[in-house]
Design an enzyme around this catalytic site. Structure first.
Site, mmCIF file in Angstrom:
data_model
loop_
_atom_site.group_PDB
_atom_site.id
_atom_site.type_symbol
_atom_site.label_atom_id
_atom_site.label_comp_id
_atom_site.label_asym_id
_atom_site.label_seq_id
_atom_site.Cartn_x
_atom_site.Cartn_y
_atom_site.Cartn_z
ATOM 1 N N GLU A 166 -11.536 66.560 29.105
ATOM 2 C CA GLU A 166 -11.654 67.569 30.219
ATOM 3 C C GLU A 166 -10.998 68.692 30.046
ATOM 4 O O GLU A 166 -10.029 69.085 29.632
ATOM 5 C CB GLU A 166 -11.017 66.695 31.400
ATOM 6 C CG GLU A 166 -11.047 67.790 32.619
ATOM 7 C CD GLU A 166 -10.512 67.105 33.809
ATOM 8 O OE1 GLU A 166 -10.237 65.989 34.019
ATOM 9 O OE2 GLU A 166 -10.589 67.757 35.129
ATOM 10 N N SER A 181 -9.600 61.140 41.346
ATOM 11 C CA SER A 181 -10.073 62.213 42.107
ATOM 12 C C SER A 181 -10.367 61.572 43.544
ATOM 13 O O SER A 181 -10.595 62.826 44.358
ATOM 14 C CB SER A 181 -11.245 62.869 41.503
ATOM 15 O OG SER A 181 -12.333 61.765 41.152
ATOM 16 N N LYS A 188 -8.921 53.445 33.086
ATOM 17 C CA LYS A 188 -8.591 54.702 32.210
ATOM 18 C C LYS A 188 -7.244 55.297 32.438
ATOM 19 O O LYS A 188 -6.904 55.000 33.572
ATOM 20 C CB LYS A 188 -9.848 55.827 32.679
ATOM 21 C CG LYS A 188 -9.635 57.112 32.102
ATOM 22 C CD LYS A 188 -10.839 57.822 32.412
ATOM 23 C CE LYS A 188 -10.802 58.775 33.671
ATOM 24 N NZ LYS A 188 -9.772 59.579 34.117
HETATM 25 O O1 KIV Z 1 -10.456 61.236 38.552
HETATM 26 C C1 KIV Z 1 -11.563 61.474 38.033
HETATM 27 O O2 KIV Z 1 -12.656 61.668 38.880
HETATM 28 C C2 KIV Z 1 -11.639 61.773 36.450
HETATM 29 C C3 KIV Z 1 -12.854 62.408 36.115
HETATM 30 C C4 KIV Z 1 -13.060 63.911 36.538
HETATM 31 C C5 KIV Z 1 -12.944 62.744 34.565
HETATM 32 O O3 KIV Z 1 -10.825 61.544 35.801
#
Ligand code: KIV
Length: 290
Positions: A205, A68, A136
């Site tokens: 999400e 993000s 992640k």
């Molecule tokens: O990229 C991000 O900030 C995320 C979160 C919103 C879970 O994947």
């Protein structure tokens, strides 16, 4: 080149690192959910810079260097143009600025989907060059083989199911997922698949709440909700969203502050003081020694 230097508080503007506490580990995060119950929900926020990490660290269990950052820091329209080098630069800064939280770094779009070998190459670079403890990646069943490959080679993986922003062009937008029976069943089976593959936790999400509750009950690994349910095993938000940095507030965000107004007012005061020459004063200037 490794960027895992220690934060030098004598040469940076950062305040000294507070009383050191041991950094949380992947098994300690995974172990917070026992027999299907998480007594103390897991606290996760995004962090992209060393100073931000310093401010969040003592209050969080995990800091997520989310892709993000493409939208929040770089003003991009989506996360799709975020690169591995961007994630590594920000990931290393967040590791330098933290001492307690487990740092998880997002794998950017295009760095892991082609094959499990491509994923290992990208994830091992992230781990080696940032010093983070886990990566992640987005996807359920389709990523299970990759998760198993990474985990069995020393790379802990947090999975991400439900609304997966890197798939925005396939999904057709960022609307909540799981309104049809078919989608509901797919999200549950995605969560089960990433658990079987060895993910230590999973972000859920943007799903309708009953799915988040059902998946949290169905799997043994902690679920981290965003736009999901208070019954998840933990929560994550984009820090700038909860601080009120942006005008647009998605439904799932609670704005705890209005930091944008505070910044605007402060800068307005600075600009007027520069224009009327009341800044700098004697206190901010160097005078000849007497
Ligand atoms: O990229 C991000 O900030 C995320 C979160 C919103 C879970 O994947």
């Amino acid at each position: 080149m490794s960027t895992t230097f220690q934060l030098d508080t004598s040469t940076s503007r950062a305040t000294p690192t507070p009383q050191p506490r041991k950094r949380l580990t992947v098994p300690s995060i995974r172990g917070r959910k026992r027999d299907g119950v998480t007594k103390e929900p897991l606290v996760m926020l995004t962090a992209y810079t060393a100073r931000q990490a310093q401010l969040l660290d003592a209050h969080c269990d995990m800091l997520l260097v989310g892709d993000s950052l493409g939208q929040v820091i770089y003003g991009l329209p989506s996360t799709l143009a975020v690169t591995l080098d961007m994630m590594i630069a920000h990931g290393a800064a967040v590791v330098r600025g933290s001492y307690h939280s487990l740092v998880v770094v997002d794998m950017p779009f295009g760095s892991y989907e082609a094959s499990k070998e491509q994923a290992f190459e990208s994830a091992s670079r992230i781990m080696a060059e940032t010093g983070c403890a886990a990566v992640k990646l987005e996807g359920g069943q389709a990523m299970a083989e990759t998760i198993e490959f990474l985990n069995s080679r020393g790379i802990p993986v947090m999975a991400h199911v439900g609304l997966t922003p890197q798939a925005v062009n396939v999904l057709g937008g960022y609307a909540a997922r799981g309104r049809s029976q078919e989608e509901h069943a797919k999200i549950i089976s995605d969560g089960e698949a990433v658990q079987t593959a060895g993910a230590f936790a999973v972000v859920i999400e943007g799903v309708i709440e009953p799915i988040a509750i059902a998946l949290t009950k169905a799997i043994e690994i902690p679920t981290i909700g965003i736009g999901a349910s208070a019954q998840c095993d933990g929560q994550v938000l984009v820090t700038e969203d909860m601080l009120g940095m942006f005008e647009r507030v998605p439904r799932f965000v609670k704005r705890y502050e209005d930091i944008a107004t505070l910044i605007e007012k402060t800068v307005e005061t600075y600009a007027s003081e520069v224009r009327d020459r009341s800044f700098p004063t004697e206190a901010q200037t160097y005078q000849p020694k007497k």
